[in-house]
Write an enzyme that holds these catalytic residues in place. Structure first.
Site, PDB file in Angstrom:
ATOM      1  NE  ARG A  25      -4.234  -1.586   0.271  1.00 44.51           N
ATOM      2  CZ  ARG A  25      -5.284  -1.794   1.062  1.00 44.51           C
ATOM      3  NH1 ARG A  25      -5.516  -0.980   2.049  1.00 44.51           N
ATOM      4  NH2 ARG A  25      -6.092  -2.789   0.832  1.00 44.51           N
ATOM      5  NE  ARG A  29      -7.333   5.225   2.619  1.00 44.92           N
ATOM      6  CZ  ARG A  29      -8.191   4.370   3.161  1.00 44.92           C
ATOM      7  NH1 ARG A  29      -9.395   4.763   3.464  1.00 44.92           N
ATOM      8  NH2 ARG A  29      -7.838   3.131   3.408  1.00 44.92           N
ATOM      9  NE  ARG A  38      -9.572   7.468  -2.069  1.00 45.13           N
ATOM     10  CZ  ARG A  38     -10.745   7.797  -1.542  1.00 45.13           C
ATOM     11  NH1 ARG A  38     -11.111   9.064  -1.501  1.00 45.13           N
ATOM     12  NH2 ARG A  38     -11.545   6.863  -1.080  1.00 45.13           N
ATOM     13  CG  ASP A  75      -8.936  -3.368  -4.310  1.00 40.98           C
ATOM     14  OD1 ASP A  75      -8.308  -2.827  -3.377  1.00 40.98           O
ATOM     15  OD2 ASP A  75      -9.756  -4.278  -4.130  1.00 40.98           O
ATOM     16  CE1 TYR A 152     -12.959  -7.951   1.520  1.00 41.85           C
ATOM     17  CE2 TYR A 152     -11.387  -9.637   0.823  1.00 41.85           C
ATOM     18  CZ  TYR A 152     -11.715  -8.546   1.620  1.00 41.85           C
ATOM     19  OH  TYR A 152     -10.792  -8.067   2.511  1.00 41.85           O
TER      20      TYR A 152
HETATM   21  O1  CP3 Z   1      -0.122  -2.175  -2.349  1.00 42.84           O
HETATM   22  C1  CP3 Z   1      -0.424  -1.269  -3.161  1.00 42.84           C
HETATM   23  O2  CP3 Z   1      -0.117  -0.076  -2.970  1.00 42.84           O
HETATM   24  C2  CP3 Z   1      -1.065  -1.653  -4.474  1.00 42.84           C
HETATM   25  C3  CP3 Z   1      -2.473  -1.452  -4.591  1.00 42.84           C
HETATM   26  C4  CP3 Z   1      -3.378  -2.308  -3.727  1.00 42.84           C
HETATM   27  C5  CP3 Z   1      -4.576  -1.810  -3.140  1.00 42.84           C
HETATM   28  N1  CP3 Z   1      -5.239  -2.842  -2.568  1.00 42.84           N
HETATM   29  C6  CP3 Z   1      -4.998  -0.416  -3.177  1.00 42.84           C
HETATM   30  C7  CP3 Z   1      -6.067   0.021  -2.240  1.00 42.84           C
HETATM   31  C8  CP3 Z   1      -3.319  -3.663  -3.431  1.00 42.84           C
HETATM   32  C9  CP3 Z   1      -2.217  -4.667  -3.749  1.00 42.84           C
HETATM   33  C10 CP3 Z   1      -4.509  -3.996  -2.720  1.00 42.84           C
HETATM   34  C11 CP3 Z   1      -4.820  -5.358  -2.278  1.00 42.84           C
HETATM   35  C12 CP3 Z   1      -6.046  -5.603  -1.529  1.00 42.84           C
HETATM   36  N2  CP3 Z   1      -7.256  -4.997  -1.670  1.00 42.84           N
HETATM   37  C13 CP3 Z   1      -6.169  -6.626  -0.579  1.00 42.84           C
HETATM   38  C14 CP3 Z   1      -5.091  -7.604  -0.213  1.00 42.84           C
HETATM   39  C15 CP3 Z   1      -4.054  -7.017   0.670  1.00 42.84           C
HETATM   40  C16 CP3 Z   1      -4.564  -6.637   2.024  1.00 42.84           C
HETATM   41  O3  CP3 Z   1      -4.559  -5.423   2.277  1.00 42.84           O
HETATM   42  O4  CP3 Z   1      -4.934  -7.519   2.794  1.00 42.84           O
HETATM   43  C17 CP3 Z   1      -7.477  -6.585  -0.098  1.00 42.84           C
HETATM   44  C18 CP3 Z   1      -8.059  -7.479   0.973  1.00 42.84           C
HETATM   45  C19 CP3 Z   1      -8.163  -5.557  -0.803  1.00 42.84           C
HETATM   46  C20 CP3 Z   1      -9.595  -5.183  -0.705  1.00 42.84           C
HETATM   47  C21 CP3 Z   1      -9.733  -3.802  -0.217  1.00 42.84           C
HETATM   48  N3  CP3 Z   1      -9.414  -2.687  -0.954  1.00 42.84           N
HETATM   49  C22 CP3 Z   1     -10.198  -3.383   1.049  1.00 42.84           C
HETATM   50  C23 CP3 Z   1     -10.620  -4.305   2.157  1.00 42.84           C
HETATM   51  C24 CP3 Z   1     -10.157  -1.986   1.029  1.00 42.84           C
HETATM   52  C25 CP3 Z   1     -10.695  -1.062   2.096  1.00 42.84           C
HETATM   53  C26 CP3 Z   1      -9.709  -0.912   3.211  1.00 42.84           C
HETATM   54  C27 CP3 Z   1      -9.159   0.484   3.205  1.00 42.84           C
HETATM   55  O5  CP3 Z   1      -7.952   0.625   3.434  1.00 42.84           O
HETATM   56  O6  CP3 Z   1      -9.947   1.419   3.019  1.00 42.84           O
HETATM   57  C28 CP3 Z   1      -9.622  -1.567  -0.210  1.00 42.84           C
HETATM   58  C29 CP3 Z   1      -9.376  -0.186  -0.646  1.00 42.84           C
HETATM   59  C30 CP3 Z   1      -7.993   0.131  -1.115  1.00 42.84           C
HETATM   60  N4  CP3 Z   1      -7.238  -0.629  -1.950  1.00 42.84           N
HETATM   61  C31 CP3 Z   1      -7.294   1.335  -0.851  1.00 42.84           C
HETATM   62  C32 CP3 Z   1      -6.093   1.276  -1.557  1.00 42.84           C
HETATM   63  C33 CP3 Z   1      -5.018   2.330  -1.641  1.00 42.84           C
HETATM   64  C34 CP3 Z   1      -7.815   2.500  -0.037  1.00 42.84           C
HETATM   65  C35 CP3 Z   1      -8.807   3.182  -0.919  1.00 42.84           C
HETATM   66  C36 CP3 Z   1      -8.933   4.664  -0.752  1.00 42.84           C
HETATM   67  O7  CP3 Z   1      -8.116   5.432  -1.278  1.00 42.84           O
HETATM   68  O8  CP3 Z   1      -9.935   5.049  -0.113  1.00 42.84           O
END
Ligand code: CP3
Length: 344
Positions: A25, A29, A38, A75, A152
């Site tokens: 990540r 944010r 964003r 994602d 999911y």
């Molecule tokens: O690592 C990176 O920077 C690459 C991009 C990436 C994202 N999500 C961006 C993201 C990767 C590799 C993921 C993987 C992901 N997404 C996983 C597996 C890894 C982990 O974290 O366990 C999972 C379970 C998801 C599903 C997901 N996406 C959830 C549960 C959420 C909400 C949680 C949160 O932090 O708000 C997301 C959103 C998400 N994916 C964000 C980002 C940068 C935050 C979104 C935002 O900007 O509001």
């Protein structure tokens, strides 16, 4: 592709004097420039599907910190959306999807070769990045592992214990396995296209592997990742693969052999010393600094970073966190972590 890239050298089994670094990540944010882009995109999913802006946020942490790898901004839930499921993000709560509970739901999923139109913007992001990244920076593509994405798709949201997926597995194993198999097929096609577009390494995120026990861990975490790994390596000889069966605990010890991955990523529930003894003898490891140190900083961040680097200095190691950096992290703490690793 050049083997001068430190990440590729570590993945090939080389023990480097200083471990290469990236962060899960890393585009997120906690960075003001991410929040600005964003906002320009409108919302998170619009950002994922806007190739120019997705490439821009991928590049931001490379410019700011000089990480050795960048990970495609996308994602894991874009794939079920491409397979025909609804996906949206509730502000402050996380992802929501339509759900699969029966055979009709499995049958309604699009076949693996019908996902590419929907995912074309992701492939375009990869192409832009492979042009624009500095020559020393490795480009990592990724997907969720089938079990994690299935949790999911079955629950329609994130769940603390993956209860709905475990219930479907117990009550209707054919439907459950239908979801896993459809996802495994689609994931192979999705990742193969990322590689064709320029991804040099693939990472599989099995974020909820830790809730699978015993034979279920073998059948639904390791086996699907093994099938994806074998097929990708057959299609793209030499492609390095990182697998992250998060929460695997002592099962991390046999994950490499079970998956056939080049690198095993570990969370922070196992100690670096245990990882050195039980996971690293087979090849590269990645992890395992607790991401909370990026919030709290201070001496503990420095000493824990040093401890991990020292414990894993006897074999191939890519420095990373045990899980994604959180929105409340202080960007200065990332600088401090990098200085601790690179500056001695
Ligand atoms: O690592 C990176 O920077 C690459 C991009 C990436 C994202 N999500 C961006 C993201 C990767 C590799 C993921 C993987 C992901 N997404 C996983 C597996 C890894 C982990 O974290 O366990 C999972 C379970 C998801 C599903 C997901 N996406 C959830 C549960 C959420 C909400 C949680 C949160 O932090 O708000 C997301 C959103 C998400 N994916 C964000 C980002 C940068 C935050 C979104 C935002 O900007 O509001």
């Amino acid at each position: 592709m050049t083997k001068d890239k430190t990440i590729l050298r570590a993945l090939a089994g080389e023990t480097l004097p200083t471990p290469p670094i990236w962060m899960m990540r890393q585009a997120g944010r906690y960075l003001p420039e991410y929040r600005a882009t964003r906002a320009e995109a409108g919302d998170f999913l619009s950002l994922c599907y806007n190739s120019e802006l997705a490439a821009e946020v991928t590049l931001q942490p490379i410019r700011r910190y000089g990480f050795d790898a960048s990970i495609l901004f996308a994602d894991i839930l874009l794939l079920p959306q491409a397979m025909g499921m609804d996906l949206w993000f509730e502000t402050g709560e996380g992802p929501r999807l339509s759900t699969i509970t029966d055979q009709a739901g499995v049958d309604a999923l699009k076949p693996a070769d019908a996902i590419h139109d929907h995912l074309a913007p992701v492939y375009e992001t990869v192409r832009i990045l492979s042009r624009e990244l500095p020559s020393e920076t490795t480009l990592i593509g990724f997907a969720g592992a089938p079990w994690t994405v299935a949790t999911y798709m079955i629950a329609g949201r994130g769940t603390p214990d993956q209860g709905p997926a475990h219930a479907l597995k117990a009550e209707n194993r054919a439907v459950f396995e239908g979801v896993i198999n459809s996802l495994t097929d689609a994931t192979i096609e999705y990742l193969s296209m990322q590689v064709q577009a320029g991804a040099e390494v693939i990472k599989l995120f099995d974020s909820w592997a830790g809730s699978l026990q015993g034979d279920d861990f073998d059948a639904y975490s390791l086996a699907p990742m093994q099938r994806i790994t074998a097929e990708l390596k057959a299609r793209h000889p030499g492609l390095p693969i990182i697998a992250f069966p998060r929460g695997a605990g002592e099962r991390y010890a046999d994950a490499r052999a079970g998956i056939g991955a080049d690198c095993i990523a570990v969370d922070d529930a196992v100690s670096a010393e245990w990882v050195a003894d039980n996971v690293q003898p087979g090849g590269c490891v990645q992890g395992n600094l607790a991401s909370s140190h990026m919030v709290t900083g201070g001496d503990a961040l420095v000493s824990e970073t040093r401890r991990i680097v020292d414990a894993l200095s006897g074999g191939p190691h890519i420095f990373n966190l045990g899980h994604g950096i959180t929105p409340d992290a202080d960007p200065e703490n990332v600088t401090k972590m990098i200085e601790t690793i690179r500056g001695g």
